[in-house]
Design a protein around this motif. Structure first.
Motif, mmCIF file in Angstrom:
data_model
loop_
_atom_site.group_PDB
_atom_site.id
_atom_site.type_symbol
_atom_site.label_atom_id
_atom_site.label_comp_id
_atom_site.label_asym_id
_atom_site.label_seq_id
_atom_site.Cartn_x
_atom_site.Cartn_y
_atom_site.Cartn_z
ATOM 1 N N ILE A 167 -44.458 9.300 15.620
ATOM 2 C CA ILE A 167 -42.994 9.306 15.586
ATOM 3 C C ILE A 167 -42.543 8.366 14.478
ATOM 4 C CG2 ILE A 167 -40.871 8.770 16.853
ATOM 5 C CD1 ILE A 167 -42.470 9.305 19.452
ATOM 6 N N HIS A 168 -41.753 8.890 13.554
ATOM 7 C CA HIS A 168 -41.188 8.107 12.452
ATOM 8 C C HIS A 168 -39.712 7.898 12.770
ATOM 9 C CE1 HIS A 168 -40.863 7.501 7.809
ATOM 10 N NE2 HIS A 168 -39.818 6.949 8.406
ATOM 11 N N ALA A 169 -39.363 6.679 13.204
ATOM 12 C CA ALA A 169 -37.997 6.352 13.634
ATOM 13 C C ALA A 169 -37.247 5.672 12.505
ATOM 14 C CB ALA A 169 -38.030 5.449 14.862
ATOM 15 N N ASN A 170 -36.178 6.319 12.037
ATOM 16 C CA ASN A 170 -35.388 5.771 10.939
ATOM 17 C C ASN A 170 -34.284 4.869 11.447
ATOM 18 O OD1 ASN A 170 -36.109 7.076 8.144
ATOM 19 N ND2 ASN A 170 -36.337 8.699 9.677
ATOM 20 N N ASP A 171 -34.324 3.619 10.993
ATOM 21 C CA ASP A 171 -33.287 2.622 11.220
ATOM 22 C C ASP A 171 -33.229 2.152 12.672
ATOM 23 O OD1 ASP A 171 -31.676 0.908 9.827
ATOM 24 O OD2 ASP A 171 -30.227 2.417 9.213
ATOM 25 N N PHE A 172 -32.235 1.308 12.977
ATOM 26 C CA PHE A 172 -32.294 0.535 14.209
ATOM 27 C C PHE A 172 -31.950 1.327 15.458
ATOM 28 C CE2 PHE A 172 -28.326 -0.298 11.918
ATOM 29 C CZ PHE A 172 -27.331 -0.040 12.864
ATOM 30 N N ARG A 173 -31.090 2.321 15.388
ATOM 31 C CA ARG A 173 -30.716 3.032 16.611
ATOM 32 C C ARG A 173 -31.807 3.991 17.079
ATOM 33 N NH1 ARG A 173 -24.324 4.569 16.572
ATOM 34 N NH2 ARG A 173 -24.900 5.948 14.851
ATOM 35 N N MET A 174 -32.636 4.458 16.176
ATOM 36 C CA MET A 174 -33.724 5.347 16.561
ATOM 37 C C MET A 174 -34.982 4.593 16.969
ATOM 38 S SD MET A 174 -32.765 8.559 16.479
ATOM 39 C CE MET A 174 -31.317 7.891 17.304
ATOM 40 N N LEU A 175 -35.051 3.297 16.683
ATOM 41 C CA LEU A 175 -36.235 2.515 17.023
ATOM 42 C C LEU A 175 -36.536 2.578 18.516
ATOM 43 C CD1 LEU A 175 -38.476 0.445 16.511
ATOM 44 C CD2 LEU A 175 -36.710 -1.346 16.570
ATOM 45 N N GLY A 176 -35.535 2.321 19.351
ATOM 46 C CA GLY A 176 -35.749 2.341 20.787
ATOM 47 C C GLY A 176 -36.083 3.728 21.307
ATOM 48 N N VAL A 177 -35.423 4.754 20.764
ATOM 49 C CA VAL A 177 -35.714 6.134 21.173
ATOM 50 C C VAL A 177 -37.179 6.450 20.904
ATOM 51 C CG1 VAL A 177 -35.179 8.560 20.772
ATOM 52 C CG2 VAL A 177 -33.337 6.867 20.768
ATOM 53 N N GLY A 178 -37.652 6.086 19.714
ATOM 54 C CA GLY A 178 -39.041 6.345 19.360
ATOM 55 C C GLY A 178 -40.012 5.529 20.206
ATOM 56 N N ALA A 179 -39.682 4.254 20.441
ATOM 57 C CA ALA A 179 -40.574 3.389 21.214
ATOM 58 C C ALA A 179 -40.729 3.893 22.649
ATOM 59 C CB ALA A 179 -40.045 1.959 21.203
ATOM 60 N N ARG A 180 -39.637 4.304 23.253
ATOM 61 C CA ARG A 180 -39.718 4.775 24.646
ATOM 62 C C ARG A 180 -40.441 6.118 24.732
ATOM 63 N NH1 ARG A 180 -34.636 2.396 24.276
ATOM 64 N NH2 ARG A 180 -33.593 4.394 23.889
ATOM 65 N N ALA A 181 -40.241 6.987 23.745
ATOM 66 C CA ALA A 181 -40.964 8.263 23.738
ATOM 67 C C ALA A 181 -42.462 8.027 23.580
ATOM 68 C CB ALA A 181 -40.442 9.162 22.618
ATOM 69 N N ALA A 182 -42.843 7.100 22.707
ATOM 70 C CA ALA A 182 -44.257 6.783 22.525
ATOM 71 C C ALA A 182 -44.850 6.210 23.808
ATOM 72 C CB ALA A 182 -44.435 5.802 21.367
ATOM 73 N N ALA A 183 -44.081 5.355 24.494
ATOM 74 C CA ALA A 183 -44.573 4.766 25.741
ATOM 75 C C ALA A 183 -44.784 5.837 26.811
ATOM 76 C CB ALA A 183 -43.589 3.709 26.229
ATOM 77 N N ARG A 184 -43.862 6.792 26.893
ATOM 78 C CA ARG A 184 -44.025 7.864 27.886
ATOM 79 C C ARG A 184 -45.281 8.692 27.585
ATOM 80 N NH1 ARG A 184 -38.485 8.306 26.959
ATOM 81 N NH2 ARG A 184 -38.771 10.160 25.648
ATOM 82 N N ALA A 185 -45.488 8.984 26.303
ATOM 83 C CA ALA A 185 -46.654 9.783 25.932
ATOM 84 C C ALA A 185 -47.947 9.034 26.247
ATOM 85 C CB ALA A 185 -46.591 10.132 24.442
ATOM 86 N N ARG A 186 -47.981 7.743 25.945
ATOM 87 C CA ARG A 186 -49.184 6.970 26.222
ATOM 88 C C ARG A 186 -49.441 6.894 27.722
ATOM 89 N NH1 ARG A 186 -47.079 2.487 21.922
ATOM 90 N NH2 ARG A 186 -47.746 3.587 20.014
ATOM 91 N N ALA A 187 -48.377 6.760 28.512
ATOM 92 C CA ALA A 187 -48.541 6.722 29.962
ATOM 93 C C ALA A 187 -49.106 8.032 30.492
ATOM 94 C CB ALA A 187 -47.207 6.420 30.628
ATOM 95 N N ALA A 188 -48.839 9.122 29.781
ATOM 96 C CA ALA A 188 -49.357 10.438 30.180
ATOM 97 C C ALA A 188 -50.727 10.723 29.583
ATOM 98 C CB ALA A 188 -48.373 11.524 29.753
ATOM 99 N N GLY A 189 -51.303 9.739 28.880
ATOM 100 C CA GLY A 189 -52.643 9.906 28.340
ATOM 101 C C GLY A 189 -52.713 10.427 26.925
ATOM 102 N N ARG A 190 -51.570 10.509 26.231
ATOM 103 C CA ARG A 190 -51.558 10.986 24.846
ATOM 104 C C ARG A 190 -51.266 9.815 23.910
ATOM 105 N NH1 ARG A 190 -47.907 13.697 22.953
ATOM 106 N NH2 ARG A 190 -46.318 13.579 24.580
ATOM 107 N N PRO A 191 -52.198 9.403 23.080
ATOM 108 C CA PRO A 191 -51.936 8.309 22.145
ATOM 109 C C PRO A 191 -50.956 8.746 21.056
ATOM 110 C CG PRO A 191 -54.080 9.270 21.713
ATOM 111 C CD PRO A 191 -53.571 9.928 22.964
ATOM 112 N N VAL A 192 -49.849 8.054 20.937
ATOM 113 C CA VAL A 192 -48.818 8.373 19.938
ATOM 114 C C VAL A 192 -48.535 7.115 19.130
ATOM 115 C CG1 VAL A 192 -46.408 9.037 19.576
ATOM 116 C CG2 VAL A 192 -47.770 10.187 21.324
ATOM 117 N N LYS A 193 -48.464 7.247 17.828
ATOM 118 C CA LYS A 193 -48.174 6.125 16.947
ATOM 119 C C LYS A 193 -46.683 6.120 16.582
ATOM 120 C CE LYS A 193 -52.482 4.831 16.714
ATOM 121 N NZ LYS A 193 -52.919 3.580 17.367
ATOM 122 N N LEU A 194 -46.150 4.910 16.390
ATOM 123 C CA LEU A 194 -44.732 4.744 16.051
ATOM 124 C C LEU A 194 -44.596 4.025 14.714
ATOM 125 C CD1 LEU A 194 -41.679 4.832 16.782
ATOM 126 C CD2 LEU A 194 -42.019 2.619 17.923
#
Length: 484
Positions: A167-194
């Motif tokens: 996930i490539h998150a542009n600027d400050f408002r998308m940072l949290g959206v990307g971080a939480r999406a990556a965390a959900r994916a990792r919790a489901a067993g899928r390694p995702v980079k941010l």
């Protein structure tokens, strides 16, 4: 890729998506629709999707009730009686300016009541910031600006359905959206980079809204999620140093400049008329051009004020909203000065067309005022003017002044100093080839190109996804499995 705007007009994001797709990555770029209808199109080999953000008519209700319960021994029925529709939530305990005005007498008394109501509202908002920040710390952003959570509600399910590898998150408002999406994916067993792409230094920006809650909310949100990024990129070395210090990052962010592409070919069938032809300016008349956002802190007014002292010269503004109140004000001022026929306002062109469109001008101007973010980066128009081989006239903001003096590509003037601006423009117009010669330096424009920056981004993606690299030189998108 994630961005909080409509994509068109954001050349950095467009080029990032296009070049990543060309490098073999499967790219979906999610942006925000300006209307109530979603949209989709292709940006080169990348797919763009604009998502609809519903209005948050009731978004402040929980924040009002939560704070009210902690500040009052008993619940008040007034605490939920006045929903807010502002850019960030406000409390119902403070009466709205509209309510106060409706009960006020006409004329000066009404204006006084409006001022008083606005002052009370701002005071209550500041109290919200103090209490919520003190109690919740960085988590206070959820209460201070519920719009940030709304991005999550809209973007989050779409990101999850795409099952990205990166996930490539542009600027400050998308940072949290990307971080939480990556965390959900990792919790489901899928390694995702941010990857967090920081476009500016948030503590130093001029707030986008007058609401006192907005800026503290963005700061808290960025502090909360900055450490979640697997890699950070930004637009300048100075900003990289600031980000590393501000967020205690383990590594210095890599720099990806806001540079144009070396290939300035127009999209098929979309080339605009030449700049001078559009404005009705003959080939002999000197032209100073400004291309970019239009606002008072950008300093555009000085270009109008100088025209009576620059006989025969024209000023062209290329801006996103030619009919904005600010631009109308500049045109009105030009009329007062008797130079209206020498001021021209044009809309943006496609980012691939900018360099060619600017090239008939004689001077590229960057008259911005002194603000923290203006001091630390070479902004997009600096590189666009350079590729158009325009002599520059820039204000003395730190990074651009230093670079302009070092390369010899233009003149520097004291910001907001009319006489010094006239001096700088006059010097450039007297010997333009002296300044254009700076662009003949071997490697200068090549290093300031998007092709060079795209290699940096591709290297970051490849390093983060070393176990799953893209199929290079693929002729089909299906071969490019990882998806930023």
């Amino acid at each position: 890729m994630l961005v909080d705007n409509g994509v068109k007009g954001d050349s950095r994001v467009q080029k990032s998506a296009r070049s990543a797709a060309e490098a073999g990555w499967d790219v979906v770029l999610l942006g925000r629709a300006a209307a109530e209808t979603p949209a989709t199109w292709a940006e080169g080999g990348a797919q763009v999707r604009l998502l609809v953000m519903p209005e948050l008519h009731e978004r402040s209700k929980r924040a009002r009730g939560w704070l009210k319960e902690r500040l009052s021994p008993s619940k008040s029925s007034a605490a939920t009686s006045t929903p807010s529709t502002g850019a960030a939530a406000t409390s119902a305990a403070a009466p709205s300016a509209a309510q106060a005005a409706s009960a006020a007498p006409a004329g000066g008394a009404r204006a006084a009541v409006l001022r008083s109501a606005r002052s009370a509202k701002r005071g209550w908002d500041r109290l919200n910031v103090v209490v919520l920040s003190g109690v919740l710390g960085n988590r206070s952003w959820r209460r201070l600006d519920p719009e940030l959570s709304q991005f999550e509600h809209v973007y989050g399910p779409v990101i999850d359905s795409l099952r990205p590898d990166l996930i490539h998150a542009n600027d400050f408002r998308m940072l949290g959206v990307g971080a939480r999406a990556a965390a959900r994916a990792r919790a489901a067993g899928r390694p995702v980079k941010l990857v967090w792409d920081a476009h500016e230094f948030l503590p130093g920006i001029n707030p986008w809204t007058d609401n006192p809650r907005w800026h503290p909310a963005q700061l808290a949100h960025e502090r909360m999620y900055a450490s979640h990024a697997d890699a950070v990129v930004t637009v300048s070395e100075g900003l990289a140093e600031l980000l590393k210090h501000e967020h205690k990052l383990p590594l210095l962010p890599e720099v990806v400049l806001n540079a144009p592409e070396l290939d300035h070919a127009d999209p098929a069938g979309a080339a605009p008329k030449p700049l001078r032809e559009l404005c009705g300016i003959d080939a002999a008349a000197p032209v100073a051009v400004y291309s970019g956002a239009a606002a008072a802190q950008r300093g555009l007014g000085i270009m109008v004020e100088a025209l009576p002292q620059l006989a025969g010269s024209h000023t062209v503004f290329i801006v996103p909203r030619p009919e904005s109140r600010y631009m109308q004000g500049l045109k009105a001022r030009a009329a007062e000065l008797g130079v209206a026929e020498r001021v021209h306002v044009l809309p943006y062109v496609e980012h691939q067309q900018v360099v060619r469109f600017l090239s008939p001008a004689d001077v590229g101007v960057i008259p911005i005022h002194h603000y923290p973010n203006h001091e630390i980066a070479l902004i997009t128009k600096f590189f666009e003017y350079s590729h158009a081989r325009l002599p520059l006239v820039v204000s003395d903001v730190q990074m651009m002044a230093q670079t302009t003096r070092a390369t010899g590509q233009g003149e520097v003037f004291r910001a907001e100093d009319l006489a010094d601006y006239v001096r700088a423009v006059s010097a450039v117009l007297a010997d333009p080839e002296r300044y254009r010669a700076a662009y003949d330096k071997p490697g200068l424009l090549e290093n300031w190109s998007w092709e060079a920056q795209a290699r940096i981004l591709d290297g970051i993606y490849t390093r983060l996804l070393s176990d799953n690299p893209p199929a290079r030189n693929s002729t089909t998108r299906s071969a490019a499995r990882p998806s930023p």
